[in-house]
Design a protein around this motif. Structure first.
Motif, mmCIF file in Angstrom:
data_model
loop_
_atom_site.group_PDB
_atom_site.id
_atom_site.type_symbol
_atom_site.label_atom_id
_atom_site.label_comp_id
_atom_site.label_asym_id
_atom_site.label_seq_id
_atom_site.Cartn_x
_atom_site.Cartn_y
_atom_site.Cartn_z
ATOM 1 N N ALA A 60 0.801 -1.225 0.000
ATOM 2 C CA ALA A 60 0.000 0.000 0.000
ATOM 3 C C ALA A 60 0.829 1.267 0.000
ATOM 4 C CB ALA A 60 -0.937 0.002 1.211
ATOM 5 N N THR A 61 2.067 1.183 0.481
ATOM 6 C CA THR A 61 2.894 2.380 0.563
ATOM 7 C C THR A 61 4.149 2.224 -0.288
ATOM 8 O OG1 THR A 61 4.028 1.575 2.550
ATOM 9 C CG2 THR A 61 2.067 2.962 2.881
ATOM 10 N N VAL A 62 4.686 3.353 -0.698
ATOM 11 C CA VAL A 62 5.856 3.360 -1.578
ATOM 12 C C VAL A 62 7.054 2.709 -0.903
ATOM 13 C CG1 VAL A 62 7.505 4.842 -2.778
ATOM 14 C CG2 VAL A 62 5.058 5.379 -2.853
ATOM 15 N N ASP A 63 7.261 3.019 0.371
ATOM 16 C CA ASP A 63 8.433 2.449 1.040
ATOM 17 C C ASP A 63 8.333 0.932 1.153
ATOM 18 O OD1 ASP A 63 6.362 2.715 2.920
ATOM 19 O OD2 ASP A 63 7.747 2.966 4.603
ATOM 20 N N GLU A 64 7.151 0.421 1.410
ATOM 21 C CA GLU A 64 7.001 -1.032 1.524
ATOM 22 C C GLU A 64 7.201 -1.712 0.172
ATOM 23 O OE1 GLU A 64 6.695 -3.262 3.992
ATOM 24 O OE2 GLU A 64 7.193 -1.557 5.270
ATOM 25 N N LEU A 65 6.710 -1.092 -0.885
ATOM 26 C CA LEU A 65 6.901 -1.649 -2.226
ATOM 27 C C LEU A 65 8.382 -1.718 -2.573
ATOM 28 C CD1 LEU A 65 6.019 -2.526 -5.078
ATOM 29 C CD2 LEU A 65 5.794 -0.094 -5.647
ATOM 30 N N ALA A 96 11.628 7.742 0.271
ATOM 31 C CA ALA A 96 10.234 8.026 -0.087
ATOM 32 C C ALA A 96 9.336 8.064 1.140
ATOM 33 C CB ALA A 96 9.738 6.978 -1.079
ATOM 34 N N GLY A 97 9.523 7.112 2.041
ATOM 35 C CA GLY A 97 8.712 7.066 3.246
ATOM 36 C C GLY A 97 7.374 6.366 3.036
ATOM 37 N N SER A 100 1.560 7.120 -0.099
ATOM 38 C CA SER A 100 0.870 6.347 -1.131
ATOM 39 C C SER A 100 1.285 6.754 -2.532
ATOM 40 C CB SER A 100 -0.644 6.503 -0.978
ATOM 41 O OG SER A 100 -1.018 7.872 -1.095
ATOM 42 N N GLU A 101 1.899 7.921 -2.658
ATOM 43 C CA GLU A 101 2.352 8.360 -3.976
ATOM 44 C C GLU A 101 3.450 9.402 -3.847
ATOM 45 O OE1 GLU A 101 -0.717 11.928 -5.209
ATOM 46 O OE2 GLU A 101 -1.342 9.870 -5.668
ATOM 47 N N LEU A 102 4.171 9.626 -4.952
ATOM 48 C CA LEU A 102 5.267 10.589 -4.996
ATOM 49 C C LEU A 102 4.973 11.641 -6.052
ATOM 50 C CD1 LEU A 102 8.295 8.103 -5.116
ATOM 51 C CD2 LEU A 102 7.358 9.220 -3.080
ATOM 52 N N LEU A 107 10.236 11.828 -6.146
ATOM 53 C CA LEU A 107 10.845 10.747 -6.917
ATOM 54 C C LEU A 107 12.312 11.058 -7.180
ATOM 55 C CD1 LEU A 107 10.752 8.124 -8.505
ATOM 56 C CD2 LEU A 107 9.884 9.417 -10.483
ATOM 57 N N ALA A 108 12.614 12.316 -7.485
ATOM 58 C CA ALA A 108 14.004 12.717 -7.716
ATOM 59 C C ALA A 108 14.850 12.471 -6.470
ATOM 60 C CB ALA A 108 14.064 14.193 -8.119
ATOM 61 N N ALA A 109 14.297 12.822 -5.303
ATOM 62 C CA ALA A 109 15.030 12.610 -4.053
ATOM 63 C C ALA A 109 15.243 11.128 -3.788
ATOM 64 C CB ALA A 109 14.271 13.254 -2.896
#
Length: 214
Positions: A60-65, A96-97, A100-102, A107-109
């Protein structure tokens, strides 16, 4: 375009896995010239394992993915590729942390953090004939394009073009890191396989972002 959510990032990972599978023999051929002749096979095995993991459901989250991708690569890819690509995705996720989205700057960071992770692990510098020679120009080009008010999709395409140019620039270099460095001058005249797979990584990112913007 809307925010870059986990579905878009999962699509990127899926596209990367498919492209690695398609280019597996080419990557192995490159590695046979200056390495252990296993880069294509190792990356294909790792990305297949990632695909199986994500088939059970997208986190569900960017960091977990990104953590899932990174940990799977570390545990399933042999040689230097697993730790390096694994670190790239793990550091991206940390930057990213739990979101749910960037957006573009986020995304650059994350990409910059991934690059920094590869530098910390591999100690590579420009001109060493490694994946750094494709990744560093790509991340720089992404940042520059965003600073010039390009869309995220256009910034990713600029990054992909820079990665391809960086890959091609490894051809005349004499390797200073990794197994290829053992060959000395004989490593010149061959593309670096890690730089080649890195160019695929950014090309598929550009494709995924273009697809989400369409």
């Amino acid at each position: 375009m809307a925010g870059i959510d986990t579905a878009v990032l999962a699509d990127w990972v899926s596209r990367f896995g498919a492209a690695v599978a398609e280019k597996r023999d080419w990557l192995t051929e490159l590695d046979s010239a200056i390495g252990d002749a296993d880069h294509g096979a190792n990356m294909d095995r790792g990305m297949s394992a990632v695909g199986e993991k994500l088939a059970a459901g997208t986190p569900a989250t960017v960091d977990e993915l990104l953590k899932t991708v990174g940990m799977t690569l570390v545990s399933s890819v042999g040689g230097a590729s697993g730790p390096l690509y694994g670190t790239f995705f793990l550091r991206m996720g940390m930057a990213a942390g739990a979101v749910s989205e960037l957006d573009g700057p986020a995304l650059a960071a994350a990409l910059r953090a991934g690059l920094d992770g590869i530098v910390a692990r591999g100690k590579a510098e420009a001109g060493d004939k490694t994946m750094f020679d494709a990744m560093a120009p790509a991340v720089d080009a992404f940042d520059a394009a965003l600073a010039a008010d390009s869309s995220v999709a256009d910034a990713a395409r600029a990054a992909a073009e820079a990665a391809a140019a960086g890959r091609d620039a490894t051809l005349p270099l004499v390797a200073r890191k990794g197994r290829a460095s053992y060959l000395g001058e004989r490593s010149a005249g061959h593309l670096d396989p890690g730089a080649a797979s890195t160019a695929i990584l950014f090309d598929t990112l550009a494709d995924a972002l273009a697809g989400s913007a369409g």
